[in-house]
Scaffold this motif. Structure first.
Motif, PDB file in Angstrom:
ATOM      1  N   ARG A  22      -4.272  -1.628  -7.423  1.00 25.39           N
ATOM      2  CA  ARG A  22      -5.003  -1.148  -6.244  1.00 25.39           C
ATOM      3  C   ARG A  22      -6.218  -2.035  -5.984  1.00 25.39           C
ATOM      4  O   ARG A  22      -6.537  -2.359  -4.827  1.00 25.39           O
ATOM      5  CB  ARG A  22      -5.414   0.308  -6.461  1.00 25.39           C
ATOM      6  N   LEU A  48       0.881   4.144  -2.921  1.00 29.28           N
ATOM      7  CA  LEU A  48       0.690   5.571  -2.623  1.00 29.28           C
ATOM      8  C   LEU A  48       1.852   6.399  -3.158  1.00 29.28           C
ATOM      9  O   LEU A  48       1.646   7.493  -3.709  1.00 29.28           O
ATOM     10  CB  LEU A  48       0.544   5.768  -1.114  1.00 29.28           C
ATOM     11  N   ASP A  68       0.832  -1.209   0.000  1.00 27.71           N
ATOM     12  CA  ASP A  68       0.000   0.000   0.000  1.00 27.71           C
ATOM     13  C   ASP A  68       0.870   1.263   0.000  1.00 27.71           C
ATOM     14  O   ASP A  68       0.569   2.234  -0.705  1.00 27.71           O
ATOM     15  CB  ASP A  68      -0.921  -0.011   1.219  1.00 27.71           C
ATOM     16  N   LYS A  69       1.950   1.250   0.775  1.00 24.06           N
ATOM     17  CA  LYS A  69       2.867   2.396   0.803  1.00 24.06           C
ATOM     18  C   LYS A  69       3.485   2.632  -0.573  1.00 24.06           C
ATOM     19  O   LYS A  69       3.611   3.770  -1.033  1.00 24.06           O
ATOM     20  CB  LYS A  69       3.977   2.167   1.829  1.00 24.06           C
ATOM     21  N   GLU A 103       1.439   6.598  -6.918  1.00 20.52           N
ATOM     22  CA  GLU A 103       0.339   7.505  -7.260  1.00 20.52           C
ATOM     23  C   GLU A 103       0.775   8.963  -7.141  1.00 20.52           C
ATOM     24  O   GLU A 103       0.351   9.815  -7.936  1.00 20.52           O
ATOM     25  CB  GLU A 103      -0.863   7.225  -6.346  1.00 20.52           C
TER      26      GLU A 103
END
Length: 337
Positions: free
Chosen positions: A235, A198, A194-195, A201
């Motif tokens: 995602r 992010l 997830d990190k 993104e």
């Protein structure tokens, strides 16, 4: 091999030199202009311009308070305190958050160098701020302009590889009845992914902003759109894996043969994500068809025996649903139109 000095460090050095040089030519104190130039080198040209528009009035506020309080209290501790506090409060109230730091530094630094001609010093400060902002923006635009395309592409492949490892880990733990014991490890792996998502993104946002000033070529636009679509797929896969990790999956009734088929499908999926050249659409569809058949067979058994799980989906159905969903997402990851 990692770079010893990054592009942003080089641009900061160039901006400092040019800013100080221009101020020397104008016989202005370079220190304030240099401070402004340092903080104005942003990840994108767009951010340099947007935040520059905020930093200029913020610096003017800091300068004004420095001049005002030194004219009343002279060079004293009270002057430093009031200039800093009033600058912070005013910038905060006016929502000039991006300029708050440079404005406060300006306010306290000016007190030491102002001895007379307060109004003249104020306008000199505005001039040095302008020089720092213009030089840093120009350097950001023309010297090693920001380009995040390669970083984004590398991150996408790295995340696909990590995603494959997570899929393999989670499904193996479930099929080998170790899901509850490995729960924390699985969550940690998903959190790390997830990190990374992010971070990527954010790089995509930077590249979008940068394309306003350095437009992408037609082929680059197509590739950039592809990686944006790919990160959306990753995602969504992350979402499905998170669902599995946080679901109570006990008392799975599959036979050893069914577990073997599912595990083989998971292994093929992992290899496809880890190595793009391994992905073959026909083979992928064949694996998907096999697990889909198991899904519908289990679904049919459940509808016949509705008393077994009257208020919730059985674990077998949840696992297969998520696996089928991930298979479809991987297919779309590689076949983006």
């Amino acid at each position: 091999m990692k770079k010893i000095v990054g592009g942003r460090v080089i641009k900061t050095g160039v901006a400092i030199f040019l800013t100080a040089w221009i101020c020397e030519l104008l016989d202005w104190p370079p220190v304030f202009a240099v401070i402004t130039a340092i903080v104005s080198i942003e990840p994108t040209v767009s951010d340099s311009i947007k935040k520059g528009v905020i930093r200029f009035p913020a610096s003017a506020i800091g300068s004004a308070y420095a001049v005002f309080f030194i004219s009343i209290f002279g060079n004293s501790p009270l002057t430093y305190t009031l200039a800093a506090v009033f600058t912070i409060v005013t910038c905060f109230r006016l929502r000039l958050h991006a300029g708050l730091l440079v404005a406060t530094l300006t306010a306290v630094a000016m007190i030491e160098v102002i001895h007379s001609n307060f109004l003249f010093s104020f306008f000199i400060r505005l001039g040095t701020t302008t020089v720092g902002l213009l030089v840093s923006t120009a350097v950001n635009m023309f010297v090693l302009p920001p380009d995040y395309k390669n970083d984004i592409q590398n991150n996408i492949q790295s995340m696909a590889n990590r995603t494959g490892k997570i899929i393999e880990k989670v499904f193996k733990d479930i099929l080998e009845d170790r899901h509850d014991d490995q729960d924390e490890i699985e969550k940690e792996m998903v959190a790390e992914l997830d990190k990374k998502i992010l971070q990527t993104e954010l790089l995509i946002r930077f590249q979008k902003d940068e394309s306003k000033y350095h437009p992408l070529a037609a082929s680059e636009k197509q590739q950039f759109q592809k990686v944006q679509d790919q990160i959306v797929r990753l995602r969504l896969i992350h979402y499905h894996m998170d669902n599995l990790i946080n679901s109570p999956l006990r008392d799975i009734s599959w036979s050893a043969e069914e577990r073997k088929i599912i595990l083989h499908a998971v292994t093929e999926l992992t290899k496809a994500l880890s190595d793009p050249t391994y992905y073959q659409p026909e083979k992928h569809q064949l694996e998907l068809q096999q697990i889909t058949e198991i899904f519908w067979e289990d679904n049919e058994e459940i509808t016949k025996d509705s008393d077994k799980h009257p208020t919730k989906f059985p674990p077998e159905l949840i696992i297969l649903y998520e696996l089928v969903a991930v298979y479809n997402l991987v297919d779309r990851f590689y076949n983006i139109k």
